[in-house]
Design a protein around this motif. Structure first.
Motif, mmCIF file in Angstrom:
data_model
loop_
_atom_site.group_PDB
_atom_site.id
_atom_site.type_symbol
_atom_site.label_atom_id
_atom_site.label_comp_id
_atom_site.label_asym_id
_atom_site.label_seq_id
_atom_site.Cartn_x
_atom_site.Cartn_y
_atom_site.Cartn_z
ATOM 1 N N SER A 274 35.824 30.463 38.240
ATOM 2 C CA SER A 274 36.505 30.273 39.523
ATOM 3 C C SER A 274 37.911 30.859 39.496
ATOM 4 O O SER A 274 38.454 31.236 40.536
ATOM 5 C CB SER A 274 36.564 28.788 39.884
ATOM 6 O OG SER A 274 37.480 28.085 39.075
ATOM 7 N N VAL B 238 44.518 28.231 45.815
ATOM 8 C CA VAL B 238 43.513 28.023 46.863
ATOM 9 C C VAL B 238 44.102 28.185 48.265
ATOM 10 O O VAL B 238 43.424 27.933 49.256
ATOM 11 C CB VAL B 238 42.839 26.636 46.724
ATOM 12 C CG1 VAL B 238 42.147 26.518 45.385
ATOM 13 C CG2 VAL B 238 43.840 25.501 46.924
ATOM 14 N N ASP C 15 37.011 35.048 39.370
ATOM 15 C CA ASP C 15 36.490 35.564 40.639
ATOM 16 C C ASP C 15 35.631 34.468 41.259
ATOM 17 O O ASP C 15 34.554 34.154 40.735
ATOM 18 C CB ASP C 15 35.650 36.829 40.408
ATOM 19 C CG ASP C 15 35.184 37.479 41.705
ATOM 20 O OD1 ASP C 15 35.161 36.793 42.746
ATOM 21 O OD2 ASP C 15 34.832 38.674 41.661
ATOM 22 N N ARG C 16 36.077 33.916 42.361
ATOM 23 C CA ARG C 16 35.372 32.785 42.965
ATOM 24 C C ARG C 16 33.982 33.162 43.487
ATOM 25 O O ARG C 16 33.188 32.282 43.816
ATOM 26 C CB ARG C 16 36.217 32.176 44.087
ATOM 27 C CG ARG C 16 37.539 31.594 43.599
ATOM 28 C CD ARG C 16 38.307 30.928 44.723
ATOM 29 N NE ARG C 16 37.685 29.677 45.132
ATOM 30 C CZ ARG C 16 37.870 28.507 44.525
ATOM 31 N NH1 ARG C 16 38.650 28.429 43.457
ATOM 32 N NH2 ARG C 16 37.290 27.424 44.975
ATOM 33 N N LYS C 17 33.690 34.451 43.543
ATOM 34 C CA LYS C 17 32.360 34.879 43.979
ATOM 35 C C LYS C 17 31.338 34.851 42.845
ATOM 36 O O LYS C 17 30.143 34.969 43.084
ATOM 37 C CB LYS C 17 32.434 36.289 44.569
ATOM 38 C CG LYS C 17 33.270 36.372 45.846
ATOM 39 C CD LYS C 17 33.319 37.808 46.365
ATOM 40 C CE LYS C 17 34.183 37.907 47.617
ATOM 41 N NZ LYS C 17 34.273 39.310 48.120
ATOM 42 N N ARG D 89 29.412 32.806 40.093
ATOM 43 C CA ARG D 89 29.056 31.413 39.836
ATOM 44 C C ARG D 89 28.103 31.311 38.648
ATOM 45 O O ARG D 89 27.195 32.140 38.498
ATOM 46 C CB ARG D 89 28.387 30.793 41.060
ATOM 47 C CG ARG D 89 29.227 30.832 42.336
ATOM 48 C CD ARG D 89 30.404 29.887 42.253
ATOM 49 N NE ARG D 89 31.174 29.868 43.474
ATOM 50 C CZ ARG D 89 30.934 29.072 44.511
ATOM 51 N NH1 ARG D 89 29.901 28.248 44.481
ATOM 52 N NH2 ARG D 89 31.706 29.107 45.581
ATOM 53 N N ASP E 242 34.460 26.651 35.668
ATOM 54 C CA ASP E 242 35.853 26.629 36.105
ATOM 55 C C ASP E 242 36.597 27.896 35.689
ATOM 56 O O ASP E 242 37.451 28.388 36.439
ATOM 57 C CB ASP E 242 36.569 25.393 35.552
ATOM 58 C CG ASP E 242 36.089 24.106 36.212
ATOM 59 O OD1 ASP E 242 35.632 24.175 37.370
ATOM 60 O OD2 ASP E 242 36.159 23.049 35.568
#
Length: 234
Positions: free
Chosen positions: A36, A193, A39-41, A43, A33
């Motif tokens: 996220s 988002v 940087d949402r890229k 993981r 989390d």
């Protein structure tokens, strides 16, 4: 599942006062989390963490265990019958309060609201766990955690220490216990988002949602076929 509930099985099963490795594990249950937000890229996936569970480096082991715990928690929690039922009920209730919105937003809000309110239950009824969780951020080696996370994710970032510190300083989990503050935090997620802000009508419904999550607390946090590792509410 939200930050505190991800960390609670580690918090309640370990003596963290002198165990930095356990502290790192508890903090790192939130790494997916935190990434996220950064940087949402980027993981942190199970396949990246699993090879390091047997690492000779205790910090790396703990980071990997924390990430694996998060992934496993999400699997059983989101696949649970009680979560699915309550998420559907919340989505329907939210659609009634969001005229013309029959798309993704009601289900998404219902999903994250259940998770936030589970954390709120512990903050209200067992505040010592939230205090203990936040205290861990003062003792974990943030730079070392960053090195480990970068190796696991394969996509380096230099923002992990600052993100962990901001999280600890903001203490926004405590906002979940107040309906006005909870609505504000929900709308911050909406903005992040790219979804429209929730109206005040949703805020007026939050006490009802809070009551439902409290009523279903133990069932939501029960492992299928196993006793729950989560402490009871007092």
């Amino acid at each position: 599942m939200n930050f505190l509930c991800h960390a609670l099985p580690v918090l309640t099963s370990s003596s963290l006062d002198s165990a930095v490795e356990s502290a790192v594990e508890a903090v790192c249950t939130g790494i997916p989390d935190f990434l996220s937000v950064i940087d949402r890229k980027i993981r942190a996936r199970a396949r990246g963490a699993e090879p390091y569970l047997g690492s000779d480096d205790p910090v790396m082991r703990a980071v990997a265990r924390g990430i694996m715990t998060h992934v496993d928690d999400d699997r059983w929690f989101h696949g649970g019958e009680t979560f699915a039922r309550l998420n559907l009920e919340f989505a329907v209730a939210l659609r009634d309060r969001l005229p013309g919105d029959s798309g993704f937003r009601p289900s998404f809000v219902g999903h994250i609201l259940i998770e936030m309110l589970l954390d709120a239950n512990y903050i209200i009824h067992q505040p010592n766990w939230a205090e203990r969780y936040y205290d861990l951020f003062d003792v974990v080696p943030k730079e070392q955690i960053q090195v480990c996370v970068n190796r696991i994710s394969g996509k380096p970032t230099d923002r992990i220490p600052a993100t962990l510190q901001r999280f600890a300083d903001a203490r926004f989990l405590y906002d979940y216990v107040d309906d006005d503050s909870l609505l504000m935090r929900l709308n911050q997620v909406m903005a992040r988002v790219g979804l429209a802000a929730l109206p005040d009508e949703v805020g007026r419904w939050l006490p009802q949602a809070r009551e439902e999550v409290l009523r279903n607390h133990e069932r939501l946090l029960s492992y299928p076929g196993q006793s729950t590792p989560y402490p009871p509410l007092e």
